[in-house]
Design an enzyme around this catalytic site. Sequence first.
Site, PDB file in Angstrom:
ATOM      1  N   ASP A 157       0.843  -1.190   0.000  1.00  0.00           N
ATOM      2  CA  ASP A 157       0.000   0.000   0.000  1.00  0.00           C
ATOM      3  C   ASP A 157       0.882   1.245   0.000  1.00  0.00           C
ATOM      4  O   ASP A 157       1.896   1.309   0.714  1.00  0.00           O
ATOM      5  CB  ASP A 157      -0.903  -0.003   1.240  1.00  0.00           C
ATOM      6  CG  ASP A 157      -1.898   1.152   1.226  1.00  0.00           C
ATOM      7  OD1 ASP A 157      -2.983   0.980   0.656  1.00  0.00           O
ATOM      8  OD2 ASP A 157      -1.564   2.218   1.774  1.00  0.00           O
ATOM      9  N   ASP A 195      -1.408   9.256 -10.402  1.00  0.00           N
ATOM     10  CA  ASP A 195      -1.304   8.238 -11.448  1.00  0.00           C
ATOM     11  C   ASP A 195       0.160   7.936 -11.766  1.00  0.00           C
ATOM     12  O   ASP A 195       0.530   6.773 -11.997  1.00  0.00           O
ATOM     13  CB  ASP A 195      -2.016   8.713 -12.712  1.00  0.00           C
ATOM     14  CG  ASP A 195      -3.531   8.717 -12.542  1.00  0.00           C
ATOM     15  OD1 ASP A 195      -4.019   8.123 -11.561  1.00  0.00           O
ATOM     16  OD2 ASP A 195      -4.221   9.321 -13.392  1.00  0.00           O
ATOM     17  N   ASN A 211      -2.831  12.785  -3.827  1.00  0.00           N
ATOM     18  CA  ASN A 211      -3.843  13.236  -4.802  1.00  0.00           C
ATOM     19  C   ASN A 211      -4.377  14.622  -4.450  1.00  0.00           C
ATOM     20  O   ASN A 211      -4.587  15.465  -5.332  1.00  0.00           O
ATOM     21  CB  ASN A 211      -4.996  12.232  -4.848  1.00  0.00           C
ATOM     22  CG  ASN A 211      -4.674  11.010  -5.694  1.00  0.00           C
ATOM     23  OD1 ASN A 211      -3.921  11.095  -6.662  1.00  0.00           O
ATOM     24  ND2 ASN A 211      -5.229   9.869  -5.328  1.00  0.00           N
ATOM     25  N   GLU A 226      -4.643   2.307  -4.329  1.00  0.00           N
ATOM     26  CA  GLU A 226      -3.184   2.349  -4.142  1.00  0.00           C
ATOM     27  C   GLU A 226      -2.637   1.031  -3.625  1.00  0.00           C
ATOM     28  O   GLU A 226      -1.479   0.958  -3.200  1.00  0.00           O
ATOM     29  CB  GLU A 226      -2.823   3.489  -3.170  1.00  0.00           C
ATOM     30  CG  GLU A 226      -3.257   3.280  -1.735  1.00  0.00           C
ATOM     31  CD  GLU A 226      -4.664   3.749  -1.460  1.00  0.00           C
ATOM     32  OE1 GLU A 226      -4.970   4.023  -0.289  1.00  0.00           O
ATOM     33  OE2 GLU A 226      -5.466   3.862  -2.411  1.00  0.00           O
ATOM     34  N   HIS A 230      -4.510  14.384  -9.203  1.00  0.00           N
ATOM     35  CA  HIS A 230      -4.641  12.980  -9.583  1.00  0.00           C
ATOM     36  C   HIS A 230      -3.626  12.564 -10.643  1.00  0.00           C
ATOM     37  O   HIS A 230      -3.250  11.387 -10.717  1.00  0.00           O
ATOM     38  CB  HIS A 230      -6.064  12.711 -10.087  1.00  0.00           C
ATOM     39  CG  HIS A 230      -7.081  12.729  -8.991  1.00  0.00           C
ATOM     40  ND1 HIS A 230      -7.263  11.671  -8.132  1.00  0.00           N
ATOM     41  CD2 HIS A 230      -7.962  13.679  -8.587  1.00  0.00           C
ATOM     42  CE1 HIS A 230      -8.222  11.955  -7.262  1.00  0.00           C
ATOM     43  NE2 HIS A 230      -8.657  13.182  -7.514  1.00  0.00           N
TER      44      HIS A 230
END
Length: 379
Positions: free
Chosen positions: A243, A260, A251, A286, A256
């Site tokens: 994680d 990404d 984010n 994630e 975002h």
Amino acid sequence: MARSGSTQVHWVVRLNYRNRSLSFMLLFGVIALHWLDDPPGPLLWVLLVMQLLIYPHIAYQLARRASLMLRAETIVMLLDAGLFGCWVAVLGFPLWISFAMLVSVHINLVAFRGVPGLLSCMAASLTGVLVGMLLADVELRPDSSIQVTLACMVALSLYLLAFSHSAHLRSLSLRDAKEQLRNNQRQLQRKLEEINALQIQLRELAHRDPLTGLYNRRHLDAQLLDNVVNRKADSNLCLLLIDIDHFKRINDEFGHQAGDQVLARLAGLLTSHCRSSDIICRYGGEEFVVLMPEVTIGAAVERADAIRLAFTGLKMRFNNRDLAPTLSVGIAACPLHATSGDRLFECADQALYRAKAAGRNRTVLWSADRLSPTDPSTI
């Protein structure tokens, strides 16, 4: 039942119409030449015109309009043989004329029906001879003039050449049709290969995460069950649940697009640090999962720490700001911690929760009584 005029005429009917029209017209000239020395009455002339000049067109129209054209054409060919037999008797069996007439009809039936055609043609011709002998006062006159003999040779030769030419054209047509069929088969095979490739791609896409290119949760569920069921009795199956720490904050602060890119960088890192036998999946959001078959627990923990440290060392910069994300990893092993896929994932998830609770940026091996990060040296 009659066919409509727009129905395509069978090729045998069309071929025989051409050959019959030509051969009958040639025979008309031969018999007319034969009758120059001893002209018959007007009735025979009328019958000859009807038989050799009009009959071929009527026969063609009847055959092309029949519900079973090929069967109708076969009947017409047998009728040709019977009528020619009748004419041979009426003419007094002149050798060359008889030979030309009977050979032409026998060749035609043999070409389309083989030996059964030959036998049926012989029977029809013999029947016609008998009918001719009954209807006319037959006088045996086998001789004919040299002009008639030559005319018979020319007529029979022209018929055979026309018949051969038609057979040649048919052969070319069949060759072209076979070649077209082969081309169609090759094109169909290519289309099938393309369809199979697209189906494989679609199945692959159905099991791939579009952002990272890694396998998705659907693929993981199938592989996890398969690996647990087919695991070698003396080997481990380790599951790493990874994680990205504080991913929501990334984010929120960087956007975002930055999130990404972090996900994509982690996917590339996992791919470079894992074996070809390992299965790497983006589980969702994630979270990432790595299935490691046939590996020791210690080696799995070391690999997880190597991935975690390598990710921490990545240099990332967004909007002129440095970004240093970290990873938390939970590990569970089959059969030591669990013997089913669901339970194995649950243990890894609990280990990940403990890593988060202990401060993040660490690797934790599941244990029923240990809550602190695992030291690989103790494994």
